[in-house]
Write an enzyme that holds these catalytic residues in place. Structure first.
Site, short mmCIF file in Angstrom:
data_model
loop_
_atom_site.label_atom_id
_atom_site.label_comp_id
_atom_site.label_asym_id
_atom_site.label_seq_id
_atom_site.Cartn_x
_atom_site.Cartn_y
_atom_site.Cartn_z
N VAL A 17 59.93 85.51 -10.47
CA VAL A 17 59.33 84.24 -10.87
C VAL A 17 57.81 84.31 -10.74
O VAL A 17 57.07 83.80 -11.59
CB VAL A 17 59.89 83.09 -10.01
CG1 VAL A 17 59.14 81.79 -10.29
CG2 VAL A 17 61.38 82.91 -10.28
N SER A 99 61.51 82.79 -1.39
CA SER A 99 62.61 81.93 -0.93
C SER A 99 62.63 81.96 0.59
O SER A 99 63.68 81.87 1.22
CB SER A 99 63.94 82.41 -1.50
OG SER A 99 64.19 83.75 -1.09
N LYS A 122 63.26 76.08 -2.45
CA LYS A 122 63.99 74.89 -2.00
C LYS A 122 64.24 74.86 -0.50
O LYS A 122 64.71 73.86 0.03
CB LYS A 122 65.31 74.78 -2.77
CG LYS A 122 66.28 75.91 -2.54
CD LYS A 122 67.55 75.76 -3.37
CE LYS A 122 67.33 76.02 -4.82
NZ LYS A 122 67.02 77.44 -5.15
N GLU A 150 58.95 70.65 -8.46
CA GLU A 150 59.90 70.37 -9.55
C GLU A 150 60.96 71.46 -9.68
O GLU A 150 62.15 71.17 -9.82
CB GLU A 150 59.15 70.25 -10.88
CG GLU A 150 60.02 69.92 -12.08
CD GLU A 150 60.53 68.48 -12.06
OE1 GLU A 150 61.72 68.29 -11.72
OE2 GLU A 150 59.74 67.57 -12.34
N VAL A 153 64.84 72.32 -7.91
CA VAL A 153 66.18 71.81 -8.24
C VAL A 153 66.67 72.32 -9.60
O VAL A 153 67.75 72.90 -9.69
CB VAL A 153 66.22 70.27 -8.22
CG1 VAL A 153 67.54 69.75 -8.79
CG2 VAL A 153 66.05 69.77 -6.79
N ALA A 155 65.02 74.46 -12.07
CA ALA A 155 64.15 75.41 -12.75
C ALA A 155 63.07 74.62 -13.50
O ALA A 155 62.32 73.87 -12.87
CB ALA A 155 64.94 76.33 -13.66
N LEU A 157 63.62 72.25 -15.74
CA LEU A 157 64.08 70.93 -16.18
C LEU A 157 63.40 69.81 -15.40
O LEU A 157 63.19 69.94 -14.18
CB LEU A 157 65.60 70.82 -16.02
CG LEU A 157 66.46 71.76 -16.85
CD1 LEU A 157 67.94 71.56 -16.51
CD2 LEU A 157 66.22 71.53 -18.34
N GLY A 212 73.38 89.71 -14.47
CA GLY A 212 72.26 89.28 -13.66
C GLY A 212 72.24 87.80 -13.34
O GLY A 212 71.23 87.27 -12.88
N ASP A 226 73.62 76.97 -2.42
CA ASP A 226 72.49 76.74 -3.33
C ASP A 226 72.57 75.35 -3.95
O ASP A 226 71.57 74.62 -4.00
CB ASP A 226 72.50 77.81 -4.43
CG ASP A 226 71.41 77.58 -5.47
OD1 ASP A 226 70.24 77.76 -5.13
OD2 ASP A 226 71.75 77.20 -6.62
N LYS A 230 70.13 71.76 -3.34
CA LYS A 230 69.57 70.92 -4.40
C LYS A 230 70.00 69.46 -4.24
O LYS A 230 69.20 68.54 -4.43
CB LYS A 230 69.99 71.47 -5.76
CG LYS A 230 69.41 72.85 -6.04
CD LYS A 230 69.98 73.48 -7.30
CE LYS A 230 69.43 74.87 -7.53
NZ LYS A 230 69.98 75.54 -8.71
#
Length: 371
Positions: A17, A99, A122, A150, A153, A155, A157, A212, A226, A230
C-alpha cells in the site's frame, strides 16, 4: 502574490500500500498549485529507514533504491516524533501504511506535537477504547494534528466519511450491515454463487490464497477478526463504546482441530477434511432458496454487534455481490425504507492507497486554509 505552503510527509510502511501511495503522491505533486509543496522526508520499512536530515525532499523517482541501500539507523518511534516535530514551519503529515500496533499506539504522541496522521491501519482505531479516546483527545487539543483513517474500513470506499456525514448532520443510525472483507466476499461468491454450485470450501480457500486474496496464513482471514475490527470502528463512530473486537460474537470459520496447527501449509493440507461442515451450511441455505454470506451487523438501537454467516434471499444486494467487492448498507431515520448503500472494490493496494491519498488531500487543504 501568494506565499508557498511547505508540507512535509513521512511514510511508515513503504510496502504494498505504501508503494502505491508514493506512486499516487508523485502524480499528486504535479497536479497541485505551485504554491503548495509536498516534500517526503522520511520513508521506512521494517528493516530500513531513509530520512532527510536537513528536511530536503527525498526523490520519488529513486526512493526504492535509496531506501533499500540506506545505511541510516532505524529510529525508535519517540525519535521519529521528535525529528518530525522540528520540521521548519511545523506542517507535517505521517502516513502510516503499516499494520503495526506499536505505530498505532504512537498516534497520540504524533498528534499532540501537531503532526497529522493519515492511515489505513485499523489496529489503533479498533484497539482499546482508551487508545481510541486518547487519539481523538490529542487531535482536539490545542495545536493538535488532524487524523483521517477512511481506508481503515473499506479501502478506498467512502464508508467512514459517509457515516461521519450522517452522524454529523443529525441523522439517527439504526443499523449497519454488510460484507466488509474482500477476501470473504471473493470466497463466498465462489463457494456459494447465485444459481447454486461452487466448489468445495477448501478448494475455494486455496484458489483465493493462490490469487493473493488471503493473508499468507488464511486463518488470519477466516478467524473473522479483520471484519470485527472494522465493525468496532463503525460502532464507535456511531456512538457505541465497544471495548474491543473480541467483546462481541465473531464466528470463526477455522475448524476447531486446526486452530493451533503449526503452519499455514499444514492448515491448508488438512482443511479439506472438514468440507462437509461447510457443504451442509451451503445446502441448508439453498433449500430455503438463499445463499450464505459472511457479514458484519451493527444494531445501534440494541447496542449489538456480531460477525458471522448469514443467509440472504437471492434478490438481496448482499447476495448479488461479485468478485471481491464490499457492500455496506446504512439504515437510518432518513434512509429507513431504502438504506443508503456503498459498494465497490474493498481490497487491493491501489484502491486502499487511493483512500489514503484522498485523506492526505483533505489534510493538505486544511493546512493550506490555516496558513
Amino acid at each position: 502574490m501568494s506565499s508557498s505552503v511547505q508540507i512535509y510527509i513521512a511514510v511508515l510502511g513503504a510496502g504494498g500500500v505504501g508503494t502505491a501511495f508514493l506512486t499516487q503522491l508523485s502524480t499528486l505533486q504535479k497536479r497541485l498549485p505551485a504554491t503548495t509543496n509536498l516534500s517526503p522526508i522520511l520513508l521506512s520499512r521494517s528493516k530500513t529507514l531513509l530520512f532527510s536530515e536537513d528536511f530536503r525532499a527525498l526523490s520519488l523517482e529513486t526512493w526504492e533504491t535509496d531506501l533499500r541501500t540506506s545505511k541510516q539507523p532505524i529510529l525508535p518511534l519517540p525519535s521519529i516524533v521528535e525529528y518530525l516535530s522540528t520540521a521548519p514551519g511545523g506542517r507535517v503529515i505521517v502516513v502510516d501504511c503499516t499494520s503495526s500496533d506499536e505505530v498505532g499506539a504512537a498516534y497520540p504522541a504524533f498528534l499532540a506535537r501537531g503532526i497529522s496522521v493519515v492511515t489505513p491501519n485499523k489496529k489503533a482505531f479498533s484497539g482499546t477504547f482508551e487508545l481510541w479516546e486518547d487519539i481523538f483527545k490529542a487531535a482536539r487539543g490545542k495545536g493538535g494534528g488532524m487524523v483521517y483513517h477512511e481506508s481503515s474500513v473499506g479501502a478506498g470506499l467512502p464508508v467512514i466519511s459517509t457515516l461521519k456525514d450522517l452522524v454529523g448532520t443529525g441523522d439517527e443510525i439504526r443499523r449497519i450491515e454488510g460484507v466488509f472483507s474482500g477476501t470473504m466476499s471473493f470466497l463466498f461468491n465462489s463457494f456459494a454463487p447465485l444459481g447454486g454450485g461452487g466448489g468445495k470450501f477448501s478448494v475455494e480457500v486455496k484458489k483465493a490464497k493462490d490469487l493473493g486474496y488471503t493473508e499468507p496464513d488464511p486463518r488470519d482471514d477466516l478467524n473473522g477478526l479483520d471484519v470485527a475490527r472494522k465493525l468496532t470502528i463503525l460502532a464507535r463512530l456511531s456512538g457505541l463504546p465497544i471495548s474491543s473486537p473480541t467483546s462481541f460474537p465473531v464466528q470463526s470459520l477455522i475448524p476447531e482441530p486446526l486452530q493451533d496447527v503449526s503452519s499455514a501449509e499444514e492448515f491448508m493440507s488438512r482443511l479439506g477434511d472438514y468440507d462437509a461442515e461447510m457443504d451442509k451450511v451451503k445446502k441448508e441455505a439453498e433449500a430455503e432458496g438463499k445463499v450464505v454470506r459472511y457479514v458484519g451487523t451493527l444494531d445501534v438501537g440494541k447496542g449489538e454487534v456480531k460477525v458471522g454467516l448469514e443467509r440472504f434471499d437471492v434478490a438481496h444486494p448482499i447476495a448479488a455481490l461479485k468478485g471481491s467487492d464490499n457492500i455496506i448498507s446504512f439504515s437510518t431515520a432518513r434512509y429507513g425504507d431504502n438504506p443508503l448503500i456503498v459498494q465497490g472494490a474493498g481490497a487491493g493496494h491501489a484502491v486502499t492507497a487511493m483512500g489514503v491519498t484522498a485523506d492526505l488531500i483533505r489534510v493538505v487543504e486544511r493546512l493550506q486554509a490555516s496558513r
